[in-house]
Write an enzyme that holds these catalytic residues in place. Structure first.
Site, PDB file in Angstrom:
ATOM      1  CG  ASN A  10     -77.247 -88.157 -87.559  1.00 38.49           C
ATOM      2  OD1 ASN A  10     -77.472 -88.111 -86.343  1.00 38.49           O
ATOM      3  ND2 ASN A  10     -76.038 -87.923 -88.071  1.00 38.49           N
ATOM      4  CD1 TRP A  11     -83.688 -86.793 -85.959  1.00 39.84           C
ATOM      5  CD2 TRP A  11     -84.366 -86.717 -83.818  1.00 39.84           C
ATOM      6  NE1 TRP A  11     -84.984 -87.203 -85.919  1.00 39.84           N
ATOM      7  CE2 TRP A  11     -85.441 -87.173 -84.621  1.00 39.84           C
ATOM      8  CE3 TRP A  11     -84.563 -86.597 -82.440  1.00 39.84           C
ATOM      9  CZ2 TRP A  11     -86.688 -87.490 -84.078  1.00 39.84           C
ATOM     10  CZ3 TRP A  11     -85.799 -86.933 -81.898  1.00 39.84           C
ATOM     11  CH2 TRP A  11     -86.849 -87.362 -82.714  1.00 39.84           C
ATOM     12  CE  LYS A  12     -75.516 -84.392 -88.561  1.00 35.39           C
ATOM     13  NZ  LYS A  12     -74.663 -83.614 -89.443  1.00 35.39           N
ATOM     14  CG  HIS A  99     -71.604 -88.652 -88.591  1.00 33.12           C
ATOM     15  ND1 HIS A  99     -71.027 -87.401 -88.564  1.00 33.12           N
ATOM     16  CD2 HIS A  99     -72.719 -88.547 -89.356  1.00 33.12           C
ATOM     17  CE1 HIS A  99     -71.782 -86.576 -89.285  1.00 33.12           C
ATOM     18  NE2 HIS A  99     -72.815 -87.248 -89.773  1.00 33.12           N
ATOM     19  CD  GLU A 101     -71.592 -83.939 -87.503  1.00 34.80           C
ATOM     20  OE1 GLU A 101     -72.362 -84.450 -86.674  1.00 34.80           O
ATOM     21  OE2 GLU A 101     -71.997 -83.341 -88.527  1.00 34.80           O
ATOM     22  CD  GLU A 171     -73.430 -88.786 -93.652  1.00 31.84           C
ATOM     23  OE1 GLU A 171     -74.568 -88.342 -93.756  1.00 31.84           O
ATOM     24  OE2 GLU A 171     -72.800 -88.811 -92.574  1.00 31.84           O
ATOM     25  N   GLY A 177     -73.963 -80.422 -93.761  1.00 32.54           N
ATOM     26  CA  GLY A 177     -74.401 -79.207 -93.078  1.00 32.54           C
ATOM     27  C   GLY A 177     -73.940 -77.920 -93.740  1.00 32.54           C
ATOM     28  CB  SER A 217     -76.473 -80.404 -98.086  1.00 34.36           C
ATOM     29  OG  SER A 217     -75.621 -79.775 -97.145  1.00 34.36           O
ATOM     30  N   GLY A 238     -79.378 -85.235 -92.166  1.00 36.43           N
ATOM     31  CA  GLY A 238     -79.129 -84.504 -90.922  1.00 36.43           C
ATOM     32  C   GLY A 238     -80.164 -83.400 -90.754  1.00 36.43           C
ATOM     33  N   GLY A 239     -79.797 -82.195 -91.137  1.00 36.33           N
ATOM     34  CA  GLY A 239     -80.637 -81.005 -90.935  1.00 36.33           C
ATOM     35  C   GLY A 239     -82.092 -81.199 -91.326  1.00 36.33           C
TER      36      GLY A 239
HETATM   37  P1  PGA Z   1     -76.795 -82.817 -93.276  1.00 37.80           P
HETATM   38  O1  PGA Z   1     -76.081 -83.952 -92.401  1.00 37.80           O
HETATM   39  O2  PGA Z   1     -77.958 -83.487 -93.978  1.00 37.80           O
HETATM   40  O3  PGA Z   1     -77.242 -81.792 -92.283  1.00 37.80           O
HETATM   41  O4  PGA Z   1     -75.783 -82.297 -94.243  1.00 37.80           O
HETATM   42  C1  PGA Z   1     -75.948 -85.265 -92.856  1.00 37.80           C
HETATM   43  C2  PGA Z   1     -75.242 -86.089 -91.804  1.00 37.80           C
HETATM   44  O5  PGA Z   1     -74.262 -85.603 -91.236  1.00 37.80           O
HETATM   45  O6  PGA Z   1     -75.631 -87.245 -91.516  1.00 37.80           O
END
Ligand code: PGA
Length: 255
Positions: A10-12, A99, A101, A171, A177, A217, A238-239
Protein backbone atom coordinates in the site's frame (compact mmCIF):
# COMPACT_ATOMS: atom_id res chain seq x y z
CA UNK A 1 -8.11 -26.42 1.42
CA UNK A 2 -4.99 -24.35 0.90
CA UNK A 3 -5.83 -20.70 1.36
CA UNK A 4 -4.25 -17.97 -0.71
CA UNK A 5 -1.07 -16.31 0.56
CA UNK A 6 -0.67 -12.64 -0.20
CA UNK A 7 1.66 -9.69 0.22
CA UNK A 8 0.14 -6.33 -0.69
CA UNK A 9 2.04 -3.05 -0.94
CA UNK A 10 0.00 0.00 0.00
CA UNK A 11 1.92 3.02 -1.28
CA UNK A 12 -0.56 5.46 0.30
CA UNK A 13 -0.04 9.02 -1.06
CA UNK A 14 3.52 8.40 -2.30
CA UNK A 15 5.22 8.17 -5.70
CA UNK A 16 4.41 10.24 -8.75
CA UNK A 17 3.88 8.60 -12.12
CA UNK A 18 7.58 8.38 -12.94
CA UNK A 19 8.66 7.22 -9.46
CA UNK A 20 5.92 4.62 -9.39
CA UNK A 21 6.96 3.28 -12.76
CA UNK A 22 10.54 2.95 -11.49
CA UNK A 23 9.47 1.17 -8.33
CA UNK A 24 7.31 -1.36 -10.19
CA UNK A 25 10.14 -2.02 -12.67
CA UNK A 26 12.57 -2.60 -9.82
CA UNK A 27 10.17 -5.02 -8.13
CA UNK A 28 9.59 -6.93 -11.37
CA UNK A 29 13.34 -7.08 -12.09
CA UNK A 30 13.78 -9.08 -8.92
CA UNK A 31 12.22 -12.03 -10.72
CA UNK A 32 10.18 -13.17 -7.75
CA UNK A 33 8.45 -15.97 -9.60
CA UNK A 34 10.81 -17.81 -11.86
CA UNK A 35 8.54 -20.80 -11.55
CA UNK A 36 4.92 -20.77 -10.47
CA UNK A 37 3.77 -17.92 -8.24
CA UNK A 38 3.29 -19.11 -4.66
CA UNK A 39 2.00 -15.80 -3.33
CA UNK A 40 -0.31 -13.15 -4.74
CA UNK A 41 1.71 -9.94 -4.90
CA UNK A 42 -0.65 -6.99 -4.89
CA UNK A 43 0.46 -3.45 -5.69
CA UNK A 44 -1.74 -0.58 -4.51
CA UNK A 45 -0.42 2.66 -6.00
CA UNK A 46 -2.30 5.97 -5.94
CA UNK A 47 -5.10 6.36 -8.52
CA UNK A 48 -2.77 8.29 -10.82
CA UNK A 49 -0.52 5.25 -11.31
CA UNK A 50 -3.16 2.55 -11.67
CA UNK A 51 -3.31 2.41 -15.43
CA UNK A 52 0.46 2.41 -15.91
CA UNK A 53 0.99 -0.20 -13.17
CA UNK A 54 -1.67 -2.41 -14.79
CA UNK A 55 0.27 -2.21 -18.05
CA UNK A 56 3.58 -3.00 -16.33
CA UNK A 57 2.37 -6.08 -14.44
CA UNK A 58 0.02 -7.52 -17.05
CA UNK A 59 2.42 -10.20 -18.30
CA UNK A 60 3.75 -11.07 -14.85
CA UNK A 61 2.09 -14.05 -13.25
CA UNK A 62 1.35 -13.64 -9.57
CA UNK A 63 1.04 -9.84 -9.68
CA UNK A 64 -2.26 -8.05 -9.07
CA UNK A 65 -3.39 -4.44 -8.93
CA UNK A 66 -5.27 -2.75 -6.08
CA UNK A 67 -6.82 0.65 -5.54
CA UNK A 68 -6.63 2.25 -2.09
CA UNK A 69 -10.24 3.41 -1.98
CA UNK A 70 -13.39 3.80 -4.07
CA UNK A 71 -16.57 5.83 -3.79
CA UNK A 72 -19.72 4.00 -2.79
CA UNK A 73 -22.02 5.56 -5.38
CA UNK A 74 -21.94 4.31 -8.97
CA UNK A 75 -21.60 7.78 -10.54
CA UNK A 76 -22.74 11.37 -10.16
CA UNK A 77 -21.88 14.78 -8.74
CA UNK A 78 -19.12 13.77 -6.32
CA UNK A 79 -16.25 16.05 -7.28
CA UNK A 80 -12.86 14.48 -6.73
CA UNK A 81 -14.12 10.95 -6.25
CA UNK A 82 -13.50 7.77 -8.25
CA UNK A 83 -16.10 5.05 -8.76
CA UNK A 84 -15.62 1.30 -8.58
CA UNK A 85 -16.48 0.94 -12.28
CA UNK A 86 -13.73 3.44 -13.18
CA UNK A 87 -11.23 1.37 -11.20
CA UNK A 88 -12.37 -1.81 -12.88
CA UNK A 89 -11.82 -0.06 -16.20
CA UNK A 90 -8.17 0.58 -15.22
CA UNK A 91 -7.60 -3.14 -14.64
CA UNK A 92 -7.94 -3.12 -10.85
CA UNK A 93 -8.30 -6.53 -9.16
CA UNK A 94 -8.67 -5.51 -5.50
CA UNK A 95 -9.92 -2.46 -3.61
CA UNK A 96 -8.58 -1.70 -0.14
CA UNK A 97 -11.55 -0.61 1.96
CA UNK A 98 -11.67 0.59 5.56
CA UNK A 99 -8.03 1.51 6.09
CA UNK A 100 -7.70 3.25 9.45
CA UNK A 101 -6.41 6.40 7.73
CA UNK A 102 -9.62 6.56 5.69
CA UNK A 103 -11.72 5.94 8.80
CA UNK A 104 -9.85 8.57 10.80
CA UNK A 105 -8.96 11.40 8.38
CA UNK A 106 -11.89 11.04 5.99
CA UNK A 107 -14.49 10.05 8.58
CA UNK A 108 -15.52 6.91 6.75
CA UNK A 109 -18.19 5.22 8.85
CA UNK A 110 -18.97 1.51 9.08
CA UNK A 111 -22.09 2.16 7.02
CA UNK A 112 -20.15 3.90 4.23
CA UNK A 113 -17.57 1.14 4.23
CA UNK A 114 -20.24 -1.55 3.85
CA UNK A 115 -21.55 0.38 0.80
CA UNK A 116 -18.04 0.64 -0.64
CA UNK A 117 -17.61 -3.11 -0.21
CA UNK A 118 -20.83 -3.61 -2.19
CA UNK A 119 -19.73 -1.16 -4.87
CA UNK A 120 -16.41 -2.96 -5.40
CA UNK A 121 -17.94 -6.44 -5.44
CA UNK A 122 -20.71 -5.33 -7.81
CA UNK A 123 -18.01 -4.28 -10.25
CA UNK A 124 -16.37 -7.70 -10.01
CA UNK A 125 -13.35 -6.67 -7.99
CA UNK A 126 -12.20 -8.27 -4.75
CA UNK A 127 -11.94 -6.44 -1.45
CA UNK A 128 -9.14 -6.13 1.10
CA UNK A 129 -11.13 -5.08 4.14
CA UNK A 130 -9.08 -3.45 6.91
CA UNK A 131 -9.78 -3.53 10.61
CA UNK A 132 -7.76 -2.78 13.72
CA UNK A 133 -7.99 -1.24 17.15
CA UNK A 134 -6.52 1.96 18.57
CA UNK A 135 -4.06 1.73 21.46
CA UNK A 136 -6.57 2.63 24.18
CA UNK A 137 -8.82 -0.25 23.14
CA UNK A 138 -5.94 -2.70 23.39
CA UNK A 139 -4.82 -1.29 26.72
CA UNK A 140 -8.35 -1.76 28.04
CA UNK A 141 -8.39 -5.33 26.68
CA UNK A 142 -11.26 -4.53 24.29
CA UNK A 143 -9.47 -5.22 21.01
CA UNK A 144 -11.50 -8.31 20.08
CA UNK A 145 -14.86 -6.60 20.59
CA UNK A 146 -13.68 -3.57 18.66
CA UNK A 147 -12.32 -5.50 15.66
CA UNK A 148 -15.20 -7.99 15.73
CA UNK A 149 -17.70 -5.13 15.44
CA UNK A 150 -15.79 -3.53 12.55
CA UNK A 151 -15.94 -6.82 10.65
CA UNK A 152 -19.61 -7.45 11.44
CA UNK A 153 -20.59 -4.00 10.25
CA UNK A 154 -18.30 -3.91 7.23
CA UNK A 155 -18.68 -7.31 5.61
CA UNK A 156 -21.09 -9.61 7.44
CA UNK A 157 -24.05 -8.42 5.37
CA UNK A 158 -22.52 -10.33 2.44
CA UNK A 159 -23.70 -13.71 1.25
CA UNK A 160 -21.28 -16.61 1.56
CA UNK A 161 -20.60 -16.42 -2.17
CA UNK A 162 -19.81 -12.70 -1.99
CA UNK A 163 -17.65 -13.17 1.09
CA UNK A 164 -15.37 -15.50 -0.91
CA UNK A 165 -14.02 -12.35 -2.61
CA UNK A 166 -13.01 -10.69 0.67
CA UNK A 167 -9.54 -10.68 2.20
CA UNK A 168 -9.31 -9.33 5.75
CA UNK A 169 -6.35 -7.17 6.80
CA UNK A 170 -5.78 -6.77 10.53
CA UNK A 171 -3.86 -3.57 11.17
CA UNK A 172 -3.61 -2.43 14.78
CA UNK A 173 -3.62 1.37 14.54
CA UNK A 174 -0.85 1.69 17.10
CA UNK A 175 1.46 -0.30 14.81
CA UNK A 176 0.84 1.58 11.54
CA UNK A 177 3.84 3.66 10.53
CA UNK A 178 5.05 3.80 14.13
CA UNK A 179 7.80 1.17 14.04
CA UNK A 180 5.84 -0.73 16.72
CA UNK A 181 4.78 -4.14 15.46
CA UNK A 182 2.29 -6.46 17.07
CA UNK A 183 4.20 -9.36 18.58
CA UNK A 184 3.80 -12.68 16.79
CA UNK A 185 1.57 -13.80 19.67
CA UNK A 186 -0.63 -10.70 19.49
CA UNK A 187 -1.01 -11.09 15.72
CA UNK A 188 -1.76 -14.82 15.92
CA UNK A 189 -4.28 -14.32 18.73
CA UNK A 190 -6.21 -11.67 16.80
CA UNK A 191 -6.07 -13.56 13.49
CA UNK A 192 -7.39 -16.70 15.20
CA UNK A 193 -10.16 -14.61 16.76
CA UNK A 194 -11.09 -13.12 13.36
CA UNK A 195 -11.14 -16.59 11.82
CA UNK A 196 -13.40 -17.89 14.60
CA UNK A 197 -15.73 -14.93 14.06
CA UNK A 198 -15.92 -15.79 10.34
CA UNK A 199 -16.57 -19.45 11.25
CA UNK A 200 -19.50 -18.43 13.49
CA UNK A 201 -21.03 -16.47 10.65
CA UNK A 202 -20.20 -18.49 7.53
CA UNK A 203 -19.00 -21.85 8.83
CA UNK A 204 -15.61 -23.47 9.33
CA UNK A 205 -14.88 -24.15 5.65
CA UNK A 206 -15.31 -20.52 4.68
CA UNK A 207 -13.21 -19.41 7.67
CA UNK A 208 -10.41 -21.80 6.71
CA UNK A 209 -10.47 -20.49 3.14
CA UNK A 210 -10.30 -16.79 4.11
CA UNK A 211 -7.00 -14.98 3.69
CA UNK A 212 -6.16 -12.78 6.70
CA UNK A 213 -3.27 -10.33 6.37
CA UNK A 214 -1.30 -8.56 9.07
CA UNK A 215 -0.34 -4.89 8.63
CA UNK A 216 1.55 -2.41 10.78
CA UNK A 217 5.33 -1.84 10.55
CA UNK A 218 5.85 -5.16 8.81
CA UNK A 219 9.38 -5.23 7.38
CA UNK A 220 12.01 -7.72 6.20
CA UNK A 221 13.29 -8.23 9.75
CA UNK A 222 9.95 -9.30 11.25
CA UNK A 223 8.01 -10.66 8.26
CA UNK A 224 9.27 -14.22 8.48
CA UNK A 225 8.21 -14.81 12.08
CA UNK A 226 4.86 -13.02 11.65
CA UNK A 227 4.11 -15.12 8.56
CA UNK A 228 5.04 -18.29 10.43
CA UNK A 229 1.97 -17.81 12.66
CA UNK A 230 -0.63 -20.34 11.52
CA UNK A 231 -3.43 -17.79 11.00
CA UNK A 232 -1.32 -15.05 9.40
CA UNK A 233 -1.59 -15.54 5.64
CA UNK A 234 0.47 -12.58 4.54
CA UNK A 235 0.91 -8.86 4.97
CA UNK A 236 -0.39 -5.44 4.01
CA UNK A 237 2.77 -3.39 3.79
CA UNK A 238 2.95 0.41 3.93
CA UNK A 239 6.37 2.03 4.40
CA UNK A 240 8.43 -0.99 3.40
CA UNK A 241 6.52 -1.36 0.11
CA UNK A 242 8.12 1.86 -1.15
CA UNK A 243 11.49 0.13 -1.42
CA UNK A 244 11.77 -2.64 -4.04
CA UNK A 245 14.41 -4.60 -2.12
CA UNK A 246 12.51 -4.54 1.18
CA UNK A 247 9.21 -5.36 -0.49
CA UNK A 248 10.72 -8.27 -2.43
CA UNK A 249 12.28 -9.61 0.77
CA UNK A 250 8.90 -9.53 2.48
CA UNK A 251 7.36 -11.40 -0.47
CA UNK A 252 10.14 -14.00 -0.22
CA UNK A 253 9.44 -14.34 3.49
CA UNK A 254 5.91 -15.41 2.56
CA UNK A 255 6.90 -17.90 -0.19
P1 PGA B 1 3.09 0.52 7.64
O1 PGA B 1 1.61 0.70 7.07
O2 PGA B 1 3.62 -0.78 7.07
O3 PGA B 1 3.84 1.71 7.13
O4 PGA B 1 3.00 0.48 9.13
C1 PGA B 1 0.74 -0.39 6.91
C2 PGA B 1 -0.57 0.10 6.35
O5 PGA B 1 -1.07 1.13 6.81
O6 PGA B 1 -1.17 -0.52 5.44
Amino acid sequence: MQRKKMVAGNWKMNKNLYEGKQLVSEILERGLFEEDPTVEVVIAPPFTSLELTAEQIKDHKGFYLAAQNCHHEASGAFTGEVSAAMLKGCGVDYVIIGHSERRQYFRETDEMLASKVNAALNCHMKVIFCCGEPLDMREAGNQNDFVGTQIERGVFHLSEKEFADVVIAYEPIWAIGTGLTASDEQAQEMHAFIRSKIAEKYGQDVAEATTILYGGSCKPSNAKSLFACPDVDGGLIGGASLDAKDFAEIVKARM
